[in-house]
Write an enzyme that holds these catalytic residues in place. Structure first.
Site, PDB file in Angstrom:
ATOM      1  N   ASP A 327      60.854 -52.012  57.626  1.00  0.00           N
ATOM      2  CA  ASP A 327      61.721 -51.276  57.060  1.00  0.00           C
ATOM      3  C   ASP A 327      63.335 -51.873  57.391  1.00  0.00           C
ATOM      4  O   ASP A 327      63.225 -53.146  57.857  1.00  0.00           O
ATOM      5  CB  ASP A 327      62.152 -49.993  57.789  1.00  0.00           C
ATOM      6  CG  ASP A 327      62.807 -48.939  56.972  1.00  0.00           C
ATOM      7  OD1 ASP A 327      63.154 -49.258  55.874  1.00  0.00           O
ATOM      8  OD2 ASP A 327      62.790 -47.663  57.141  1.00  0.00           O
TER       9      ASP A 327
HETATM   10  C1  NOJ Z   1      65.541 -47.580  54.636  1.00  0.00           C
HETATM   11  C2  NOJ Z   1      64.830 -46.177  54.351  1.00  0.00           C
HETATM   12  O1  NOJ Z   1      64.059 -45.872  55.770  1.00  0.00           O
HETATM   13  C3  NOJ Z   1      63.289 -46.608  53.622  1.00  0.00           C
HETATM   14  O2  NOJ Z   1      62.587 -45.691  53.455  1.00  0.00           O
HETATM   15  C4  NOJ Z   1      63.754 -47.544  52.537  1.00  0.00           C
HETATM   16  O3  NOJ Z   1      62.480 -47.590  51.653  1.00  0.00           O
HETATM   17  C5  NOJ Z   1      64.466 -48.601  52.720  1.00  0.00           C
HETATM   18  N1  NOJ Z   1      65.715 -48.296  53.660  1.00  0.00           N
HETATM   19  C6  NOJ Z   1      65.131 -49.485  51.867  1.00  0.00           C
HETATM   20  O4  NOJ Z   1      65.976 -49.124  50.824  1.00  0.00           O
END
Ligand code: NOJ
Length: 799
Positions: A327
């Site tokens: 993530d």
């Molecule tokens: C953080 C989020 O937790 C995740 O769900 C998302 O896909 C990413 N950022 C990318 O934007």
């Protein structure tokens, strides 16, 4: 054999080239559609996740990441790569609107030319993705194309209801269609990868990201996970309108302590295996091309450095062959987690645990090559991670077709057939929570067109932006038909009065007074209240109070005090604790955030052109103190409902009931349904036989039937649910667990029989020997309209 479905081209276009497994899958998905339209209740029509708990991955999907033709291409390219180029494939940056804290790096063009970047995201225009792609394909030494990603969560330009709403349809066929539409629109801009679906089980309404998932149940969550993956990836990943799914956030992220986003999680292995992992497993079996590792620490080991979940379970037990993406900066976050004191250690720990690609934190770029050169990371491990990335790029056909046709971008958006699906999805997502008697003595809803003057009041009445939900992607407020616009179109200007009453978070006395005066002039009030979608729901949007924000509760009470009949339409990304409303308002509809067709769907529903059929996918709390609250709880030694016990020394609150306001699976209709008794095909099953049949989807262990009758005056759709309970097992099991559901349409007075076929997996648990097994047990089975009702049938599993 001809495809039986009515609009085949929309779900997965018929391609003569599609053969074998794909053709069979395609045909099955069409069959599912047909049975959703004509629910004669054959076993095939029932929603069954592709897999349950454990075992080797059963599927090899041609045209997907497991296609055997990919291997030689991957190996040939890998052999030509330098270490720096290999590491480059594992590096990902955001090159558009940031969706997390920035890292300050912007030299992407230069890096792409040197082969130092494998993927970019947050680019949303075809000309921009083509421009970056040109650098990769024309300037980098090996011409490896970039993979472009985006959070396409519940639609791209055509916004659908938020995922919590989509799940409330209990209609995986419809969700697959919505995901297919999103794939078609997104791919028209060069995006071939979505960070969706979020399949985290959410048991705590304080957690803002509950809005992004399918709620609290692993069986329903698995069915939804499969629907999204199939919708995004289509029948072949290399079709230009297919996009790779990224199932997230692996794993346990939804169990954040206190419902506070990013917080730590403690999950026992039986609960991990039985509750949190199944939707991921089902997505892997459905062929998801990627998985995102979460932010949370799981039992002390951050999910983005957790070799047990990433290597042992995901790769070894499940045979996953796609990309594990971190993530956003979750590799760098190993430092504040406290398991790495510098960037190099964070990179090493995440990489060796099984994270292939580093989203944004830049630590693989900065350290991975040096870690290999100094012997701290084997180059063979880098090769394996690169293989995972290249396999997805080849499967997507990026090497053959790296660019997107810029002239087709605009025409790909918001097609009328897409809007129709958006409206269907919104209508099926609405959950009618209460519908008590109006002035004439009959239930207040549906309203008649001759109701008189309707006052539409509230901060969300004429709101378009919030209807787009927490992840609007490219959705635009001007694409939304708001509630007020649709109501004016339906009833005419003379019959609709409107007033804001208050903003979502704040409001003035004057606004409040105007609203009360407006209500007094009307025959009926519709109140549109709730949360602010982007600020109060989704990521980084946990709340400790779950009432209506700002002065909305005050507005509600003042409007009810006028004595006018009131319909409350709630817009939210979670259930809200509103005991006063449920006591004092005649009709309440949970609308979540319905997407671009919010207005038409709401008007059609409130005026009876569409009959509500959504059911809750999360238990609706009475008060925040009940959270985490979920129906599939483990029993205690002192359950509150025990017969003849001492009422004091039981598991309960002094000041609140244990039961939710509305249980999981609950939702009313404008008609009523009567359930016949639950009937089971056998009173005794043998554990040994069931164990032998585990994970062979063909075996039917038990058939369960019940009749359902529409006892009202209108046609309606009912989501029939099947639950079981196991007692006498080595590990405590949930008081109920969903094992089947089916959506069926019934004409007034009509009776249909629903028949469920349970496989041995339905009875399997993660036992005290850390194994998946069916154990001798007493089994209770219910076919019921929700998780709190139904007549039980009993059987036994004997050794
Ligand atoms: C953080 C989020 O937790 C995740 O769900 C998302 O896909 C990413 N950022 C990318 O934007």
């Amino acid at each position: 054999m001809a495809c039986p479905c009515l609009n085949c081209s929309l779900i997965s276009p018929f391609r003569p080239a599609v053969r074998g497994v794909n053709a069979a899958r395609k045909f099955l998905s069409c069959l599912l559609l047909v049975f959703a339209v004509f629910p004669i209740a054959p076993a095939q029509a029932q929603a069954r996740p592709a897999a349950s708990l454990q075992g080797p991955s059963p599927t090899v999907i041609q045209g997907g990441i497991a296609d055997p033709s990919l291997g030689p291409k991957v190996e040939a390219l890998l052999r030509k790569m330098t270490l720096e180029e290999k590491v480059g494939q594992l590096v990902q940056y955001s090159a558009g609107q940031a969706t997390g804290p920035g890292t300050g790096r912007t030299d992407y063009k230069d890096m792409i030319g040197k082969g130092q970047i494998g993927a970019l995201f947050n680019i949303t225009k075809a000309r921009d993705s083509n421009a970056f792609q040109r650098i990769a394909v024309e300037q980098s030494r090996l011409r490896v194309p970039l993979l472009f990603g985006l959070d396409v969560i519940h639609g791209f330009r055509t916004e659908f209801p938020i995922p919590l709403g989509l799940a409330s349809t209990w209609n995986p066929v419809l969700v697959e269609k919505a995901a297919r539409v999103a794939a078609r629109e997104a791919s028209a801009t060069g995006i071939r990868w979505t960070f969706s679906p979020m399949v985290d089980i959410a048991r705590d309404a304080r957690w803002g990201r509950m809005a992004e998932g399918a709620g609290e149940d692993p069986f329903l969550g698995s069915a939804m996970a499969v629907a999204y993956v199939r919708g995004y990836q289509g029948s072949r990943l290399d079709a230009p309108d297919s996009i790779a799914a990224c199932v997230k956030h692996y794993v346990g992220y939804g169990a954040a302590e206190g419902g506070r986003d990013y917080n730590t999680t403690e999950i026992s292995e039986p609960t991990l295996r039985q509750i949190y992992l199944p939707p991921f497993r089902s997505a892997v079996d459905a062929g998801t091309a990627s998985i995102m590792s979460g932010f949370n620490a799981l039992n002390g080991i951050p999910a983005s450095a957790n070799a047990f979940t990433l290597k042992q379970i995901l790769r070894k037990e499940w045979g996953f062959q796609g990309i594990v993406d971190s993530d956003w900066t979750s590799v760098a976050e190993l430092i504040p987690h406290g398991i790495a004191n510098d960037g190099a250690t964070a990179a090493r720990r995440a990489f060796l645990a099984g994270v292939d690609m580093d989203m944004v934190s830049s630590l693989y770029h900065d350290h991975l090559a040096h870690l290999v050169q100094t012997g701290q990371v084997p180059e063979a491990a880098v090769d394996q991670a690169v293989r995972n990335v290249l396999r997805v790029k080849f499967a997507l056909g990026l090497f053959e077709h790296p660019y997107v046709d810029e002239t087709k971008e605009d025409a790909a958006m918001l097609r009328p057939d897409y809007l129709q699906i958006a409206r269907d999805a919104a209508e099926q997502s609405f959950v009618l929570l209460k519908n008590s008697a109006g002035p004439g003595g009959a239930p207040l809803l549906p309203l008649s067109k001759t109701v008189g003057k309707v006052a539409l009041i509230g901060p969300l009445a004429n709101d378009s932006a919030n209807m787009l939900g927490c992840w609007g992607a490219l959705g635009r407020a001007e694409d939304v038909t708001s509630f007020q616009t649709a109501l004016l179109a339906y009833l005419g200007n003379e019959s609709v009065l409107s007033s804001k009453g208050t903003g979502i978070s704040e409001g003035s006395d004057q606004e409040m007074a105007d609203a009360i005066a407006t209500a007094q002039k009307s025959d009926l009030v519709i109140l549109a209240l709730g949360e602010n979608a982007p600020e109060m729901t989704g990521e980084a949007a946990s709340r400790s109070k779950l009432g209506l924000p700002g002065r909305q509760q005050e507005l509600l009470e003042k409007i009810v005090a006028t004595g006018k009949p009131v319909v409350l339409v709630l817009f939210s990304g979670r259930p809200l604790t509103l005991p006063w409303a449920f006591e004092n308002v005649q009709a309440v509809l949970a609308a979540w955030f319905p997407g671009v067709q919010a207005g038409p769907a709401l008007v059609r529903t409130l005026f009876g052109e569409s009959n509500p059929s959504g059911k809750l996918v999360v238990s609706w709390p009475r008060s925040v103190g009940q959270e985490p609250l979920y129906y599939n709880a483990l029993s205690t030694g002192r359950p509150a409902n025990q017969q003849n016990g001492d009422p004091k020394f039981v598991s309960r609150y002094l000041d609140e009931q244990n039961s939710p306001q509305f249980p999981f699976g609950y939702g009313l209709s404008y008609t009523s349904f009567r359930y016949g008794p639950t009937e089971i095909g056998s009173k005794q099953l043998k554990a040994a036989n069931l164990n032998a049949g585990l994970r062979t989807a063909k075996d039917v262990a038990l058939t369960v039937t019940a009749s359902v009758t529409n006892t009202g005056q209108r046609a309606g759709e009912e989501v029939v649910q099947l639950y079981i309970r196991l007692q006498g097992t080595s590990v405590v099991q949930p008081v109920r667990a969903l094992k089947g559901f089916e959506r069926m349409t019934l004409a007034p007075g009509e009776t249909k029989s629903v028949r469920f076929s349970l496989s041995p997996d339905a009875f399997a648990i993660w036992n005290d020997h850390n194994q998946l097994a069916v154990e001798p047990a007493r089994v209770t089975v219910w076919v019921s309209p929700d998780s709190a009702h139904g007549t039980p049938a009993d059987l036994e599993i004997v050794p």
